[in-house]
Design an enzyme around this catalytic site. Structure first.
Site, mmCIF file in Angstrom:
data_model
loop_
_atom_site.group_PDB
_atom_site.id
_atom_site.type_symbol
_atom_site.label_atom_id
_atom_site.label_comp_id
_atom_site.label_asym_id
_atom_site.label_seq_id
_atom_site.Cartn_x
_atom_site.Cartn_y
_atom_site.Cartn_z
ATOM 1 N N ASN A 62 -30.633 85.623 28.549
ATOM 2 C CA ASN A 62 -30.108 84.249 28.592
ATOM 3 C C ASN A 62 -28.817 84.190 29.385
ATOM 4 O O ASN A 62 -27.977 85.094 29.324
ATOM 5 C CB ASN A 62 -29.966 83.653 27.185
ATOM 6 C CG ASN A 62 -29.095 84.443 26.252
ATOM 7 O OD1 ASN A 62 -28.990 85.656 26.364
ATOM 8 N ND2 ASN A 62 -28.461 83.776 25.308
ATOM 9 N N GLU A 64 -25.744 81.597 30.139
ATOM 10 C CA GLU A 64 -25.129 80.345 29.691
ATOM 11 C C GLU A 64 -24.138 79.812 30.718
ATOM 12 O O GLU A 64 -23.855 80.457 31.732
ATOM 13 C CB GLU A 64 -24.465 80.577 28.325
ATOM 14 C CG GLU A 64 -25.516 80.931 27.275
ATOM 15 C CD GLU A 64 -24.965 81.048 25.862
ATOM 16 O OE1 GLU A 64 -23.727 81.053 25.691
ATOM 17 O OE2 GLU A 64 -25.800 81.133 24.930
ATOM 18 N N GLU A 75 -36.399 84.054 28.241
ATOM 19 C CA GLU A 75 -37.828 84.027 28.566
ATOM 20 C C GLU A 75 -38.078 83.362 29.913
ATOM 21 O O GLU A 75 -38.878 83.821 30.728
ATOM 22 C CB GLU A 75 -38.616 83.257 27.494
ATOM 23 C CG GLU A 75 -38.574 83.866 26.116
ATOM 24 C CD GLU A 75 -37.426 83.325 25.261
ATOM 25 O OE1 GLU A 75 -36.309 83.157 25.792
ATOM 26 O OE2 GLU A 75 -37.648 83.097 24.071
ATOM 27 N N CYS A 112 -38.143 79.100 22.200
ATOM 28 C CA CYS A 112 -37.895 77.657 22.032
ATOM 29 C C CYS A 112 -39.040 76.868 22.652
ATOM 30 O O CYS A 112 -39.872 77.409 23.390
ATOM 31 C CB CYS A 112 -36.555 77.264 22.666
ATOM 32 S SG CYS A 112 -36.628 77.093 24.457
ATOM 33 N N CYS A 115 -39.454 77.064 26.523
ATOM 34 C CA CYS A 115 -40.022 78.337 26.995
ATOM 35 C C CYS A 115 -41.507 78.406 26.676
ATOM 36 O O CYS A 115 -42.293 78.958 27.453
ATOM 37 C CB CYS A 115 -39.271 79.517 26.384
ATOM 38 S SG CYS A 115 -37.591 79.645 27.032
HETATM 39 N N1 THU Z 1 -32.192 81.434 23.657
HETATM 40 C C1 THU Z 1 -33.041 82.199 24.401
HETATM 41 O O1 THU Z 1 -32.635 82.801 25.395
HETATM 42 N N2 THU Z 1 -34.308 82.292 24.007
HETATM 43 C C2 THU Z 1 -34.826 81.735 22.878
HETATM 44 O O2 THU Z 1 -36.011 81.884 22.600
HETATM 45 C C3 THU Z 1 -33.960 80.949 21.998
HETATM 46 C C4 THU Z 1 -32.592 80.689 22.488
HETATM 47 C C5 THU Z 1 -30.786 81.360 24.040
HETATM 48 C C6 THU Z 1 -30.301 80.039 24.537
HETATM 49 C C7 THU Z 1 -28.824 80.142 24.253
HETATM 50 O O3 THU Z 1 -28.213 80.831 25.333
HETATM 51 C C8 THU Z 1 -28.730 81.007 23.029
HETATM 52 O O4 THU Z 1 -29.971 81.675 22.919
HETATM 53 C C9 THU Z 1 -28.459 80.235 21.742
HETATM 54 O O5 THU Z 1 -29.375 79.214 21.588
#
Ligand code: THU
Length: 169
Positions: A62, A64, A75, A112, A115
């Site tokens: 991830n 940000e 993902e 989520c 994804c």
């Molecule tokens: N996040 C993911 O990378 N994948 C998921 O399946 C759920 C959430 C990330 C998004 C954000 O950077 C952090 O987790 C908190 O939500």
């Protein structure tokens, strides 16, 4: 009116139970991917590893942003990277895991909704299901074969096709 039911199926492996070796190895790749996460805001570092049909593994984490909504999940980083570098190769499986700054993740990291929609598009495009392997740092692992188990009744490309109106005779 009818009430209709959809069944979903998933494999669950207890903590310490032997996972199929290919799944375990992909989860380990996802664990490595966690190290490249950029998550200073949520402090929740997610790693994903995509297995392609030729055995190549493409990792993502991830990413940000100070403008929060711009961040992207692990993902989608992994799937978009795979598809932009190897558009002709099918995705066989994806493993997902996460580490948080202040606690141990003990439940499977389930993708989520956004994804899931991207996984549905990938499956639709390639015509084969994706094995989705989900685990935290500890605890059970859950695995589904095909995004239909995580995103039933999904919006698909075929819904965009206009049906030809029947001509009256
Ligand atoms: N996040 C993911 O990378 N994948 C998921 O399946 C759920 C959430 C990330 C998004 C954000 O950077 C952090 O987790 C908190 O939500």
């Amino acid at each position: 009116m009818k009430v209709r039911h959809i069944q979903i199926h998933f494999e669950e492996y207890a903590e310490g139970e032997q996972l199929p070796p290919a799944d375990l190895s992909l989860i380990n790749e996802a664990r490595q991917a966690v190290n490249t996460s950029y998550a200073p805001y949520s402090e929740f570092r997610v790693g994903a590893a995509v297995l392609l049909e030729n055995g190549l593994v493409v990792k993502g984490s991830n990413q940000e942003n100070a403008s929060y909504p711009l961040g992207l999940c692990a993902e989608r980083v992994a799937l978009f990277h795979a598809s932009s570098v190897y558009p002709e190769l099918k995705v066989v499986a994806i493993a997902i895991t996460a580490k948080a700054q202040h606690f141990i993740t003990t439940t499977p990291i389930t993708p989520c909704g956004a994804c899931r929609q991207v996984m549905a598009e990938t499956e639709n495009r390639q015509g084969t299901p994706i094995r989705i392997i989900m685990r935290g740092q500890q605890g059970v692992a859950q695995i589904v074969n095909g995004i239909g188990n995580l995103l039933p009744l999904s919006f698909k490309e075929e819904k965009l096709k206009k049906k030809r109106e029947k001509t009256k005779t």
